[in-house]
Design a protein around this motif. Structure first.
Motif, short mmCIF file in Angstrom:
data_model
loop_
_atom_site.label_atom_id
_atom_site.label_comp_id
_atom_site.label_asym_id
_atom_site.label_seq_id
_atom_site.Cartn_x
_atom_site.Cartn_y
_atom_site.Cartn_z
N MET A 25 105.08 0.64 -98.98
CA MET A 25 105.14 1.29 -97.66
C MET A 25 104.42 0.44 -96.62
N GLY A 26 103.22 0.02 -96.95
CA GLY A 26 102.47 -0.81 -96.01
C GLY A 26 103.14 -2.13 -95.75
N GLY A 27 103.75 -2.71 -96.79
CA GLY A 27 104.39 -4.01 -96.64
C GLY A 27 105.62 -3.98 -95.76
N LEU A 28 106.51 -3.02 -95.99
CA LEU A 28 107.74 -2.97 -95.19
C LEU A 28 107.43 -2.58 -93.75
N PHE A 29 106.47 -1.69 -93.57
CA PHE A 29 106.06 -1.32 -92.21
C PHE A 29 105.50 -2.54 -91.48
N ALA A 30 104.64 -3.29 -92.17
CA ALA A 30 104.03 -4.48 -91.56
C ALA A 30 105.08 -5.48 -91.13
N ALA A 31 106.14 -5.62 -91.93
CA ALA A 31 107.18 -6.59 -91.61
C ALA A 31 108.06 -6.11 -90.46
N ILE A 78 107.80 -3.52 -88.24
CA ILE A 78 107.14 -3.15 -86.98
C ILE A 78 106.29 -4.29 -86.44
N GLY A 79 105.84 -5.19 -87.32
CA GLY A 79 105.01 -6.30 -86.87
C GLY A 79 103.57 -5.89 -86.64
N ALA A 80 103.12 -4.86 -87.37
CA ALA A 80 101.76 -4.35 -87.19
C ALA A 80 101.14 -4.11 -88.57
N PRO A 81 100.67 -5.18 -89.24
CA PRO A 81 100.17 -5.02 -90.61
C PRO A 81 98.95 -4.11 -90.73
N LEU A 82 98.04 -4.18 -89.77
CA LEU A 82 96.84 -3.34 -89.85
C LEU A 82 97.21 -1.86 -89.73
N VAL A 83 98.13 -1.55 -88.83
CA VAL A 83 98.59 -0.17 -88.69
C VAL A 83 99.25 0.28 -89.99
N GLY A 84 100.06 -0.60 -90.58
CA GLY A 84 100.72 -0.26 -91.83
C GLY A 84 99.73 0.08 -92.93
N MET A 85 98.68 -0.73 -93.04
CA MET A 85 97.66 -0.48 -94.07
C MET A 85 97.01 0.89 -93.88
N VAL A 86 96.55 1.16 -92.67
CA VAL A 86 95.80 2.38 -92.41
C VAL A 86 96.72 3.61 -92.44
N LEU A 102 93.50 0.44 -101.79
CA LEU A 102 93.38 -0.25 -100.50
C LEU A 102 93.72 -1.74 -100.61
N VAL A 103 93.14 -2.42 -101.60
CA VAL A 103 93.34 -3.86 -101.70
C VAL A 103 94.80 -4.22 -101.98
N PRO A 104 95.49 -3.57 -102.93
CA PRO A 104 96.91 -3.86 -103.11
C PRO A 104 97.74 -3.62 -101.85
N VAL A 105 97.41 -2.56 -101.13
CA VAL A 105 98.13 -2.27 -99.88
C VAL A 105 97.92 -3.40 -98.87
N MET A 106 96.68 -3.86 -98.74
CA MET A 106 96.37 -4.94 -97.81
C MET A 106 97.10 -6.23 -98.20
N ILE A 107 97.11 -6.54 -99.49
CA ILE A 107 97.78 -7.76 -99.94
C ILE A 107 99.26 -7.70 -99.64
N SER A 108 99.91 -6.60 -99.99
CA SER A 108 101.34 -6.47 -99.75
C SER A 108 101.67 -6.54 -98.26
N ALA A 109 100.86 -5.85 -97.45
CA ALA A 109 101.13 -5.81 -96.01
C ALA A 109 101.01 -7.18 -95.37
N ILE A 110 99.92 -7.89 -95.68
CA ILE A 110 99.72 -9.17 -94.99
C ILE A 110 100.71 -10.23 -95.47
N PHE A 111 101.04 -10.24 -96.77
CA PHE A 111 102.00 -11.23 -97.24
C PHE A 111 103.42 -10.89 -96.78
#
Length: 433
Positions: A362-368, A370-378, A390-399
């Protein structure tokens, strides 16, 4: 001018948006459940008569929603986020007198029909419209008005998902080019989000909308989330390209024939799918939770991914009022489950790993997209309350974001705003000839 009146108005805007957002949320839930139940149990329909009636009802709701938008407030089409970003940049005007009623009623109809759309787009647009009404009342313009627009939009997102922190970050990260940052406007955004969240929790409860249980993942599995992020970056790139392609092709079809033909077809299809394949309909918040508990085979998960992808493109391209946050999250959940199920064929996964992959996706696709990885994580953590991952979500979102950018991707709302401005310029040029 003192900050006190400005911040007091921001709190008031947030509270009003919380009421409207909650009413919209409850209205969509009730109406979405009511009309299929009436056809099925109330009228006792079954088989072809049931499918035919459902198709006609969904098509009628879709067409009325589109008629309201096209007749009274064309800018109420779609998500509304690009309109707000354009208004904050001085490129669009928020005509709250017409947007407020049209976005609420048209959004209620389109989402309740079963179309694959999210409620966050309408509530963000409604929130910004309430803020513009308050600005007009107070005779504020310039930075004060733009800051209050952002506060109203954030309150709308907080009301949609009961995610006030993600709402604040959405303004900071997604509208970083348009937001008139100062302590005055920033505090207004935070206060409006808090007020909206308090009212929303009071009216609808404090339970996270997509509550999921997930255990801490062993460190040895963290590289798997890098790969997942890369997959989601590609998926986000394809999603954005396909969405714009669909909008352009449906618009050309409408100009050649009628703008109501394609929405009619989509409405008829959605009505049947509400009974035949309900997983291919609606925003998908509940579906995302349901899928993590069903342990579906890989082939079925792939089928759901493809079906929801197609229905998301078709639904948004109709031009009715509705957002894409929720469909993105539901689609991502299914992709994450596909990924986890595939890994499960070759490895022994840790406990609750499938759910962790779904949440991280969820965090990863949102980050891609929408272009807002921090929003996706939170946002994902506030929605699921799965802070252990939290850490897996952050990794997926930023990559996912990194791969998306490497492919030449651009945030979907930025693209949609540019498209709206280009079509408007084209229409003005045609009218002047």
């Amino acid at each position: 001018m003192s900050n006190v009146p400005y911040h007091a108005v921001a709190i008031g805007v947030g509270a009003v948006v919380g009421v409207l957002g909650s009413a919209f949320h409850v209205g969509v839930e009730k109406l979405t459940a009511a009309w299929p139940a009436y056809l099925d149990t109330g009228l006792g329909l079954d088989g072809f008569p049931l499918y035919a009636a459902a198709a006609l009802v969904a098509a009628a709701m879709t067409l009325v929603s589109l008629w309201l938008v096209r007749t009274f407030a064309p800018e109420a089409s779609g998500s509304g986020v690009p309109e707000i970003e354009g208004a904050m940049e001085g490129l669009r005007e928020v005509r709250w007198h017409r947007v407020l009623p049209v976005k609420f009623v048209a959004g209620l109809l389109s989402l309740s029909s079963g179309m694959v759309l999210g409620r966050e787009g309408p509530t963000i647009h409604i929130g910004a419209s309430v803020a513009k009404a308050a600005s007009d009342l107070m005779k504020w313009s310039g930075e004060d008005m733009r800051g209050l627009l952002a506060a109203g939009g954030a309150a709308g997102l907080a009301a949609a998902f009961n995610a006030p922190l993600a709402a604040v970050l959405f303004v900071i990260e997604e509208t970083r080019r348009q937001f008139p940052y100062s302590s005055r406007t920033y505090i207004a955004v935070v206060l409006a989000s808090i007020a909206s969240a308090i009212v929303t929790e009071y009216l609808t409860g404090s339970r996270p909308y997509m509550l999921l249980e997930a255990a801490t993942i062993p460190y040895v599995w963290l590289p798997a989330f890098v790969v997942l992020g890369a997959i989601l970056g590609l998926a986000g790139f394809v999603f954005n390209r396909t969405l714009v392609w669909s909008l352009d092709h449906v618009r050309r079809l409408g100009m050649r024939t009628s703008f109501y033909i394609f929405p009619t077809f989509v409405g008829l299809t959605v009505g049947v799918l509400m009974f035949v394949r309900p997983e291919a309909t609606q925003g998908g918040e509940l579906l995302a939770v349901q899928l993590t508990r069903e342990n579906l085979p890989l082939a079925m998960l792939v089928f759901v991914v493809l079906l929801r992808f197609v229905m998301t493109m078709a639904s948004y391209s109709t031009g009715v009022a509705g957002g894409i946050f929720a469909p993105i999250l539901a689609l991502a959940t299914t992709i994450g489950l596909c990924y986890g199920t595939t890994l499960d064929l070759f490895f022994t996964l840790p406990d609750q790993a499938h759910t962790t992959f779904a949440i991280a996706a969820m965090g990863g696709l949102f980050a891609a997209t929408i272009g807002a990885p921090l929003v996706g994580m939170v946002l994902v953590l506030e929605l699921t309350s799965a802070y252990a991952v939290l850490v897996p979500v952050m990794i997926s979102a930023i990559f996912a974001h990194m791969v998306f950018l490497a492919l030449g991707g651009r945030p979907i709302y930025e693209i949609l705003l540019e498209r709206t401005l280009a079509l408007e310029a084209e229409a003005r040029a045609a009218a002047s000839r």
